[in-house]
Design an enzyme around this catalytic site. Structure first.
Site, short mmCIF file in Angstrom:
data_model
loop_
_atom_site.label_atom_id
_atom_site.label_comp_id
_atom_site.label_asym_id
_atom_site.label_seq_id
_atom_site.Cartn_x
_atom_site.Cartn_y
_atom_site.Cartn_z
N HIS A 119 0.79 -1.23 0.00
CA HIS A 119 0.00 0.00 0.00
C HIS A 119 0.82 1.29 0.00
O HIS A 119 0.53 2.24 0.73
CB HIS A 119 -0.94 0.01 1.22
N HIS A 193 -9.76 2.17 0.29
CA HIS A 193 -9.71 1.02 1.19
C HIS A 193 -10.85 1.04 2.22
O HIS A 193 -10.62 0.78 3.41
CB HIS A 193 -8.35 0.98 1.88
N GLU A 331 -11.55 -3.75 -2.99
CA GLU A 331 -10.63 -2.71 -3.44
C GLU A 331 -10.39 -2.91 -4.94
O GLU A 331 -9.71 -3.85 -5.34
CB GLU A 331 -9.30 -2.84 -2.69
#
Ligand code: BGC
Length: 367
Positions: A119, A193, A331
């Protein structure tokens, strides 16, 4: 509190207001923007991480509930490790061994997830303070967030100018439009997210939610959750969500992939019709409230994650606790580790090109 966009009766026109959301650990003030549509649905977004803090939509009897997990203040987000509601970037999901090669040059990232990068690194876009601007939109209330990710930030090449426009439409959809340009060849994979519980945040597990995913294949992973490169057929696997199936129906099956993920934590390969518009990726129904969420996207994949790492320890909004599997994420994305997987759709962005993707979460009810 400041009213920023159309004045007048909230119930008829919708509105956007702005209030303080506190200060980041290094003292920067951040705000909370509350977008309301003409049906009384509401989304709150902070420019800290471009984060969706709350999302309030009606059930079949018109009762409004907040369907995303989050925190009451910016401290929660600054300390949190779960990426609740955030914009994730520069590279959403994992990059194997925290490195990749572009034009013969190796770029090294922080290993913030075992051997891998997750991420966007230690200070991903979820920890950035974005510049916010309210926009008028023909179908609802919009908030534009921009951020300049500098050349070399978290190890990625190129100054990347990113814009994310959130729109709460009058028909109860949250549309997210992501754009980016770069001055050097780089890789980009942006997503949101949000952790959803359509019965309401803090109301227990999501195992009974019925899920459909428009995917015939998924990308199996190794023990570090890096795709092996295979695109595996979902037939006869617990990853077959082609027909509505309870999330919990097979989650504890003796399946090697489920064991590696501690539940679902996998990218599904979306069945995308030709063309560049959004197509349906997933549909989720929560039978007790009748709430339905559809996910539409221009992206080729979706990470289906069942909150396997939530542990109920940190306090959420209004004192709620969030145990394991008390929410799910969908996602939308390019596939994990694409920079190292030549057969996956490319995530490379060149100078002169514009990265542009759209994802919409559409809310409705079933009787
Ligand atoms: C990942 C999970 C991770 C979660 C929170 C998801 O996108 O696939 O493995 O725990 O994000 O970081």
């Amino acid at each position: 509190m400041t009213t920023l966009a159309p004045t007048g009766a909230k119930s008829q026109l919708g509105s956007t207001t702005k209030k303080s959301f506190g200060k980041t650990p290094d003292g920067q003030p951040v705000d909370l923007y509350v977008l309301t549509n003409k049906n009384g649905s509401e989304v709150s977004i902070t420019n800290y991480g471009g984060t969706v803090v709350s999302l309030k939509v009606p059930d079949r009897s018109g009762k409004i509930a907040d369907v995303v997990l989050g925190y009451d203040n910016v401290e929660g987000y600054a300390e949190g490790k779960s990426y609740f509601g955030a914009i994730v970037g520069r590279y959403g999901n994992r990059i194997g061994h925290a490195q990749f090669v572009l034009d013969g040059k190796t770029y090294t990232l922080a290993k913030n997830n075992g051997e891998n990068s997750l991420h966007g690194g230690v200070n991903g876009f979820n920890k950035a303070v974005w510049t916010a601007k309210t926009l008028s939109s023909k179908d609802g209330q919009s908030l534009e967030l921009s951020y300049l990710s500098k050349d070399g930030e978290e190890g990625f090449p190129g100054n990347l100018k990113v814009t994310v426009i959130y729109t709460l439409t009058d028909d109860n959809a949250l549309r997210i439009e992501y754009s980016a340009t770069t001055d050097k060849k780089t890789v980009v994979n942006l997503t949101n997210h949000s952790y959803f519980n359509l019965a309401g945040q803090g109301s227990g597990d999501i195992l009974g939610h019925l899920l459909t995913i428009e995917a015939d294949k998924f990308t199996p992973v190794d023990s570090g959750l890096i795709p092996t490169g295979e695109l595996r057929d979902v037939v006869d696997t617990p990853f077959d969500f082609r027909k509505p199936t309870a999330i919990g129906a097979r989650i504890n099956q003796d399946d090697q992939q489920l064991k590696l993920g501690g539940g679902y934590d996998h990218n599904l390969v979306l069945r995308r019709p030709a063309g560049s518009g959004e197509s349906l990726a997933a549909r989720v129904v929560e039978a007790t409230t009748g709430r339905v969420m559809e996910v539409w996207t221009t992206e080729p994949g979706v990470q289906f994650y069942t909150g396997n790492f939530l542990d109920g320890k940190s306090a959420g909004k209004g004192g709620a606790t969030y145990p394991k599997r008390s929410a799910f994420c969908l996602e939308t994305q390019h596939f994990p580790d694409s920079p190292n997987q030549p057969k996956f759709p490319s995530v490379v962005l060149n100078p002169g090109q514009r990265y542009h993707t759209v994802t919409t979460y559409k809310f409705s009810v079933e009787k």
